[in-house]
Write an enzyme that holds these catalytic residues in place. Structure first.
Site, short mmCIF file in Angstrom:
data_model
loop_
_atom_site.label_atom_id
_atom_site.label_comp_id
_atom_site.label_asym_id
_atom_site.label_seq_id
_atom_site.Cartn_x
_atom_site.Cartn_y
_atom_site.Cartn_z
N ASN A 1 -15.10 -110.17 -40.65
CA ASN A 1 -13.90 -109.56 -41.23
C ASN A 1 -13.33 -110.37 -42.39
OD1 ASN A 1 -13.83 -107.36 -39.46
ND2 ASN A 1 -12.93 -108.65 -37.87
N GLU B 1 -19.88 -106.64 -49.79
CA GLU B 1 -20.26 -107.04 -48.43
C GLU B 1 -21.49 -107.96 -48.44
OE1 GLU B 1 -18.56 -106.35 -45.67
OE2 GLU B 1 -17.38 -104.55 -46.06
N LYS C 1 -25.97 -110.49 -40.45
CA LYS C 1 -25.15 -109.67 -39.55
C LYS C 1 -25.79 -109.60 -38.17
CE LYS C 1 -22.31 -105.76 -38.85
NZ LYS C 1 -21.50 -104.70 -39.41
N GLU D 1 -17.36 -108.31 -30.31
CA GLU D 1 -16.30 -108.94 -31.10
C GLU D 1 -15.23 -109.58 -30.24
OE1 GLU D 1 -14.96 -106.67 -34.42
OE2 GLU D 1 -13.44 -108.13 -34.97
N HIS E 1 -11.25 -108.69 -44.92
CA HIS E 1 -10.96 -107.35 -44.43
C HIS E 1 -9.51 -107.13 -44.01
CE1 HIS E 1 -15.23 -106.79 -44.72
NE2 HIS E 1 -15.18 -105.58 -44.19
N HIS F 1 -13.54 -99.00 -50.00
CA HIS F 1 -13.56 -100.09 -49.02
C HIS F 1 -14.07 -101.41 -49.59
CE1 HIS F 1 -13.92 -102.16 -45.20
NE2 HIS F 1 -15.21 -102.37 -45.43
N ARG G 1 -22.63 -88.93 -22.53
CA ARG G 1 -22.29 -90.34 -22.28
C ARG G 1 -23.30 -91.31 -22.90
NH1 ARG G 1 -21.04 -88.23 -17.06
NH2 ARG G 1 -18.81 -87.85 -16.88
N HIS H 1 -8.07 -104.12 -45.72
CA HIS H 1 -7.62 -102.91 -45.01
C HIS H 1 -6.18 -102.56 -45.37
CE1 HIS H 1 -10.78 -103.15 -41.53
NE2 HIS H 1 -11.24 -102.54 -42.60
N ARG I 1 -17.87 -112.82 -34.02
CA ARG I 1 -18.09 -111.64 -34.84
C ARG I 1 -16.93 -111.37 -35.79
NH1 ARG I 1 -20.92 -105.94 -33.06
NH2 ARG I 1 -20.43 -104.80 -34.95
N LYS J 1 -21.07 -100.74 -34.29
CA LYS J 1 -19.69 -100.24 -34.33
C LYS J 1 -19.70 -98.82 -34.88
CE LYS J 1 -16.69 -104.25 -34.90
NZ LYS J 1 -15.64 -104.81 -35.78
#
Lengths: 375, 375
Positions: free
Chosen positions: B254, B195, B236, B246, B257, B275, B131, B261, B250, B153
């Site tokens: 994106n 990026e 960032k 997010e 993105h 990417h 955990r 994506h 945040r 993330k």
């Protein structure tokens, strides 16, 4: 499908205080019938995935879907096989992908309808789909109602051990319908009762004494049942609120569990010994070992043994069918348990009924000798 | 194995402020050589699992193990295949079980040595073993150094989509050795640069102008590289500190993105479009769409296109080899993206270079028509 009786009295509400993740536990007979309204009130405009096993799902899933629908909550059903073996990576992937396939979003909800296995698996899936969806527990076993559904521990097993993989993920709501326990197999009800008794043994001697006098009502489904479930949830909620991620006091909830887990591992997590039975024997062993270390009176160990045996729980290693590993074998299993910190053994020991404490430097040799004498 | 040059200058330190989970990003040439000391100083007495892919592991894993060992940190190596396809349930289980088999405890550390794929996979494993274990990132691609290694993330892909399963799990430390970028394939370096440029486009027009003048030094490995990485990480870190999970700001990260994506999905997450290339085209499209909606000047879109094309990045749908779905097909892929909230489309649009904003109610028909005209 069964016919649901609507709740006759107001549910008991137990709050779990975790700042912005605080939530309610509702306890009462017939609460599945009002689950749709309770969820819709707290989580407006959600959609839901109902995760259940074949047994529990067959009894309640269609009903739950209907009451959700009546409250404006559309749902899909996800079914897994019953049994501890279900808590594995393959089923985690199955549930996760079913939730994704239903196009549920972050604000939508995964509902765990079942015992601890379903709760742990569905809760873990909810924790990781889209990095965390909402989650509601509808525990249908006594064990799940008083223990696994409260506190946010979710997870699965691997061949390396039980619950070694998972997440802390708090539910938005827990609905404990005590009426569903009427159809629980007696052995499973007894196993759950071991966790109820545990709360008395940890720090509430008055509750343990009350259980000694009133346990029959808990089993037969009188109002004692709701009182016992609510008292247990209150105790667990208090500990979880103080120590959400088990860095300290929360370890007290493991009373009986270090021995218990080793016995479960020794019996292959089979029907030879279910979790609550392992905990029952483990709690007796923890009290006897405490007495042997001159930490508690042997009378307390005898009292605990008498009560647990009285309700029909196993209390002796000899109560376990078949052969067990020897003391060294059991020690190896204990060392494998996750409650090992940098090589020293941490046990929950006790100064007597209601006086459990965390012992961080228990000498492994003393435990080994105690087990050798107990076998 | 390579020979590691020790760092010649003090690393640049960027702090990520997340109360009790705050951590440092260290940026500099040759930092792998001091990784053992840096980790041991912050996490005394840990053991480690080094997760890497075959390519990066072959170059640096033995060296890293040696410098860890010199700092008193024992380690095991866990290898996965290179490539985005590695981010799946099977490899998650593989890494998790390798970490468990090494008997690492909660306080021990998983080290991700590699690009974004390794960081996302190893970070997710660290999040769920017991955990939540400690986690250190040693990003070896520009993309990972400026984006995926910062912010917590982690996750994997499923057939339902990219990064739909994962956890927020902050590292204890990020060590960005800018020297390792010298051996990166030029195409991968360019993809990561998309990026970097993004941070200028979001809210730092001065940085974008600096990049227009200094991008060659970033690519050739001059001190401009450390400045660009540090500026990106600082940007960032600021956004992540303000909105860890997010729920708001945040989402600005994106930029480019949503289109990106969809294009990655349309090309099967293959080498047809990596990417960062998808992000480059996506940022150009976001600027052009903003201009078409009269939110920004077409001159800004032209300026963005000129700079990205100048460094060798694709900027047009026509730059993608092979056929693409039509506008409706791309819209379906956009709708499948996780940044959908209750049926409305959320896009990051812009009022010009350095003036991005979150647009929550973008009419799908307008996007569709724009795509139809762009194809």
């Amino acid at each position: 499908m069964t016919t649901l009786s609507p709740p006759l009295v107001e549910p008991i509400r137990v709050g779990v205080a975790l700042s912005d993740r605080s939530y309610d536990i509702l306890i009462g007979r017939g609460l599945i019938a009002s689950a749709g309204a309770e969820i819709a009130r707290r989580l407006p405009r959600v959609r839901a995935a109902i995760v259940s096993d074949r047994n529990v799902g067959g009894l309640y899933s269609a009903d739950l879907s209907r009451v959700l629908n009546a409250a404006g909550i559309g749902s899909v059903a996800v079914e897994v096989e019953p049994g501890e073996g279900t808590k594995n990576f393959a089923n985690l992937e199955h549930v996760v992908r079913a939730v994704l396939a239903a196009r549920l979003e972050r604000g939508d909800v995964v509902i765990a309808l079942g015992g601890g296995v379903v709760g742990d698996l569905a809760g873990f899936a909810a924790a990781i789909v889209r990095r965390g969806m909402r989650f509601v527990q509808l525990p249908t076993s006594l064990l799940a109602q008083v223990d696994s559904s409260v506190g946010g521990k979710t997870g699965i097993n691997t061949p390396e051990g039980k619950n070694l993989v998972g997440a802390f993920h708090q539910p938005s709501l827990v609905i404990a319908d005590t009426g569903v326990l009427d159809t629980l197999p007696p052995r499973e009800l007894r196993a759950g009762y071991a966790e109820v008794a545990k709360y008395g043994l940890i720090d509430d001697p008055g509750f343990f004494a009350w259980l000694e006098a009133n346990w029959r009502g808990v089993f037969s489904g009188g109002p004692e049942r709701e009182h016992a479930v609510a008292t247990s949830c209150r105790a667990k909620a208090r500990v979880v609120a103080a120590d959400e991620h088990e860095t300290g006091e929360r370890a007290l909830l493991n009373l009986g569990h270090t021995f218990g887990h080793a016995l479960e591992a020794a019996t292959g997590y089979s029907q030879r010994l279910v979790h609550g039975e392992g905990v029952a024997i483990g709690m007796v062993l923890a009290h006897r070992f405490s007495a042997r270390m001159n930490l508690a009176s042997p009378d307390d160990a005898a009292r605990v043994t008498a009560h647990l045996a009285g309700v029909g729980l196993p209390t002796e290693l000899a109560d376990i069918e078949g052969t067990l590993p020897d003391a060294d074998g059991l020690m190896a299993l204990i060392a494998q348990d996750k409650k090992v910190s940098r090589g020293t053994l941490t046990f929950i020991l006790t100064h007597g009924v209601g006086k459990a404490f965390i012992a961080k430097d228990v000498p492994p040799a003393a435990v080994r000798d105690f087990l050798a004498d107990s076998l």
